[in-house]
Design a protein around this motif. Structure first.
Motif, mmCIF file in Angstrom:
data_model
loop_
_atom_site.group_PDB
_atom_site.id
_atom_site.type_symbol
_atom_site.label_atom_id
_atom_site.label_comp_id
_atom_site.label_asym_id
_atom_site.label_seq_id
_atom_site.Cartn_x
_atom_site.Cartn_y
_atom_site.Cartn_z
ATOM 1 N N ILE A 125 -1.605 24.219 -15.869
ATOM 2 C CA ILE A 125 -1.509 22.972 -15.109
ATOM 3 C C ILE A 125 -0.825 23.289 -13.779
ATOM 4 C CG2 ILE A 125 -1.426 21.468 -17.134
ATOM 5 C CD1 ILE A 125 1.595 21.217 -16.681
ATOM 6 N N ALA A 126 -0.975 22.374 -12.839
ATOM 7 C CA ALA A 126 -0.356 22.544 -11.527
ATOM 8 C C ALA A 126 0.273 21.232 -11.096
ATOM 9 C CB ALA A 126 -1.383 22.999 -10.495
ATOM 10 N N VAL A 127 1.409 21.339 -10.447
ATOM 11 C CA VAL A 127 2.106 20.181 -9.898
ATOM 12 C C VAL A 127 2.359 20.449 -8.427
ATOM 13 C CG1 VAL A 127 4.293 18.910 -9.878
ATOM 14 C CG2 VAL A 127 3.200 19.469 -12.046
ATOM 15 N N SER A 128 2.085 19.467 -7.592
ATOM 16 C CA SER A 128 2.338 19.606 -6.159
ATOM 17 C C SER A 128 3.398 18.606 -5.736
ATOM 18 C CB SER A 128 1.049 19.372 -5.366
ATOM 19 O OG SER A 128 0.617 18.033 -5.524
ATOM 20 N N GLY A 129 4.222 19.029 -4.787
ATOM 21 C CA GLY A 129 5.261 18.148 -4.265
ATOM 22 C C GLY A 129 6.531 18.917 -3.990
ATOM 23 N N PRO A 130 7.455 18.324 -3.238
ATOM 24 C CA PRO A 130 8.717 18.997 -2.925
ATOM 25 C C PRO A 130 9.513 19.293 -4.194
ATOM 26 C CG PRO A 130 8.395 17.033 -1.570
ATOM 27 C CD PRO A 130 7.366 16.978 -2.648
ATOM 28 N N PHE A 131 10.171 20.430 -4.214
ATOM 29 C CA PHE A 131 10.959 20.815 -5.379
ATOM 30 C C PHE A 131 12.007 19.763 -5.712
ATOM 31 C CE2 PHE A 131 14.887 22.821 -6.958
ATOM 32 C CZ PHE A 131 14.430 23.304 -8.172
ATOM 33 N N ASP A 132 12.705 19.240 -4.683
ATOM 34 C CA ASP A 132 13.791 18.300 -4.957
ATOM 35 C C ASP A 132 13.305 16.917 -5.341
ATOM 36 O OD1 ASP A 132 12.850 17.453 -2.521
ATOM 37 O OD2 ASP A 132 14.786 17.493 -1.493
ATOM 38 N N GLN A 133 11.973 16.692 -5.244
ATOM 39 C CA GLN A 133 11.418 15.422 -5.686
ATOM 40 C C GLN A 133 10.554 15.574 -6.929
ATOM 41 O OE1 GLN A 133 9.662 13.017 -2.529
ATOM 42 N NE2 GLN A 133 10.955 14.011 -1.002
ATOM 43 N N THR A 134 10.597 16.755 -7.525
ATOM 44 C CA THR A 134 9.865 17.009 -8.762
ATOM 45 C C THR A 134 10.829 16.903 -9.936
ATOM 46 O OG1 THR A 134 8.398 18.563 -7.618
ATOM 47 C CG2 THR A 134 8.423 18.648 -10.024
ATOM 48 N N ALA A 135 10.521 16.047 -10.873
ATOM 49 C CA ALA A 135 11.386 15.899 -12.043
ATOM 50 C C ALA A 135 11.564 17.250 -12.719
ATOM 51 C CB ALA A 135 10.783 14.898 -13.022
ATOM 52 N N ALA A 136 12.779 17.536 -13.133
ATOM 53 C CA ALA A 136 13.066 18.833 -13.759
ATOM 54 C C ALA A 136 12.178 19.060 -14.978
ATOM 55 C CB ALA A 136 14.544 18.898 -14.155
ATOM 56 N N GLU A 137 11.909 17.991 -15.734
ATOM 57 C CA GLU A 137 11.076 18.120 -16.926
ATOM 58 C C GLU A 137 9.635 18.495 -16.558
ATOM 59 O OE1 GLU A 137 14.580 15.689 -17.623
ATOM 60 O OE2 GLU A 137 12.935 15.531 -16.170
ATOM 61 N N LEU A 138 9.127 17.935 -15.463
ATOM 62 C CA LEU A 138 7.768 18.238 -15.030
ATOM 63 C C LEU A 138 7.671 19.669 -14.509
ATOM 64 C CD1 LEU A 138 4.902 17.209 -14.611
ATOM 65 C CD2 LEU A 138 5.622 16.266 -12.398
ATOM 66 N N TRP A 139 8.659 20.090 -13.736
ATOM 67 C CA TRP A 139 8.698 21.467 -13.234
ATOM 68 C C TRP A 139 8.715 22.444 -14.407
ATOM 69 C CZ3 TRP A 139 10.779 26.247 -12.695
ATOM 70 C CH2 TRP A 139 10.586 26.926 -11.486
ATOM 71 N N GLN A 140 9.559 22.144 -15.386
ATOM 72 C CA GLN A 140 9.668 23.014 -16.552
ATOM 73 C C GLN A 140 8.372 23.050 -17.343
ATOM 74 O OE1 GLN A 140 12.569 24.887 -17.506
ATOM 75 N NE2 GLN A 140 10.935 25.850 -18.712
ATOM 76 N N GLN A 141 7.673 21.929 -17.397
ATOM 77 C CA GLN A 141 6.423 21.869 -18.159
ATOM 78 C C GLN A 141 5.375 22.818 -17.587
ATOM 79 O OE1 GLN A 141 4.227 18.108 -18.113
ATOM 80 N NE2 GLN A 141 3.890 18.335 -20.315
ATOM 81 N N VAL A 142 5.322 22.933 -16.263
ATOM 82 C CA VAL A 142 4.372 23.857 -15.647
ATOM 83 C C VAL A 142 4.673 25.287 -16.064
ATOM 84 C CG1 VAL A 142 3.495 24.756 -13.453
ATOM 85 C CG2 VAL A 142 3.994 22.314 -13.690
#
Length: 312
Positions: A103-120
């Motif tokens: 999966i891929a998530v786009s967006g600024p690091f500081d506006q990405t939920a930690a849980e979503l970042w971790q999920q990737v």
């Protein structure tokens, strides 16, 4: 069950793909589904793994060789262990495992939920390791081939894609380390570097200024978006040859010596794009790329515990 079995148990035979057993994670759509079709056309029996049984069945219905579908999440080690047992019992030990789920998530690091970042990272990196752990005993018994599907995102990290780029670079590094460990057992590990591919994940790229700018600054041939079926043909050819590296498209092999230059080039383009934005950043938040993937994530439990599906 679909198609006519190539062999009673579809066990590996000879040096050709025909009659072998392949496992493809993320097999419900995109590159995973296309690879499954291409391998099946080559006479390979398929085990399709993914998060949605219904989507897997739609792919399996068109395969000419024997196939099973197993609903499982690559972040769930217990589910993968169950899937591995089913594959061996119903098709025979796997000779090919394609770690494609991502999966891929786009967006600024500081506006990405930690849980979503971790999920990737959990899906793209840890999920690949979980897949290898579950199927490595079978690959050792068949002297098989493990293919890690990476990305040119491992060449040069793009701002606004920190989780995806970090996970793909990590997956590449994992595969390189694994290669040295399993080679004495007769197992080959390949890494597929996939460039712009027309999957659901890529749709909406025009809404992401940094990615659009990076693509715009690439040479004309490098901007081309390839179909999943074309990418699958390149991957299938590499699988048949047990290639240590597979490039999709093939000209990417000439980029390897230039990799030290890419981070600086990417940073320059991204900095120019970010400075041109009135707010200093062209994003207001983070999102999962791909409408189908977003739908799957909403409809699937956070902690998957679904049992394996029935045979396709």
């Amino acid at each position: 069950m679909h198609g006519t079995p190539v062999a009673p148990t579809c066990r590996a035979a000879g040096e050709h793909l025909r009659g072998r057993v392949a496992v493809v994670t993320g097999g419900a759509r995109g590159v995973g589904a296309a690879v499954a079709r291409s391998l099946s056309d080559a006479g390979v029996c398929l085990a399709l793994l993914g998060r949605k049984e219904e989507s897997l069945r739609q792919v399996a219905a068109a395969l000419p060789t024997r196939s099973i579908c197993v609903e499982s999440d690559v972040t769930d080690r217990a589910a993968l262990a169950t899937a591995a047992r089913r594959v061996e019992a119903e098709l025979g030990p796997a000779s090919v495992v394609v770690a494609n789920a991502g999966i891929a998530v786009s967006g600024p690091f500081d506006q990405t939920a930690a849980e979503l970042w971790q999920q990737v990272v959990d899906v793209n990196l840890t999920g690949s390791a979980n897949t290898a752990r579950a199927f490595l005993p079978q690959l050792i018994s068949t002297h098989g081939y493990f293919l890690q599907v990476a990305s040119t995102a491992a060449f040069g990290s793009a701002p606004m894609m920190s989780a995806y780029c970090a996970s793909k670079a990590g997956a590449e590094s994992f595969a390189l380390a694994l290669r040295g460990e399993v080679r004495p057992h007769g197992v080959q590990v390949g890494i597929a570097y996939v460039h712009w591919t027309g999957t659901d994940m890529l749709r909406g790229i025009d809404d992401h200024p940094v990615l659009t700018a990076l693509r715009r600054h690439q040479p004309v041939p490098a901007r081309r978006i390839h179909t999943p079926d074309q990418v699958a043909k390149w991957l299938t050819r590499g699988i048949a040859q047990r290639s240590p590296h597979i490039y999709a498209p093939p000209w990417l092999r000439w980029c390897q010596p230039l990799r030290p230059l890419f981070p600086a080039l990417v940073a320059r383009v991204a900095r120019r794009e970010l400075q041109a934005s009135p707010s200093g950043t062209p994003f207001s938040g983070a999102e999962v790329l791909g409408a189908s993937e977003r739908a799957d994530r909403r409809s699937y439990p956070d902690s998957p515990s679904s049992p394996p599906s029935e045979p396709c």
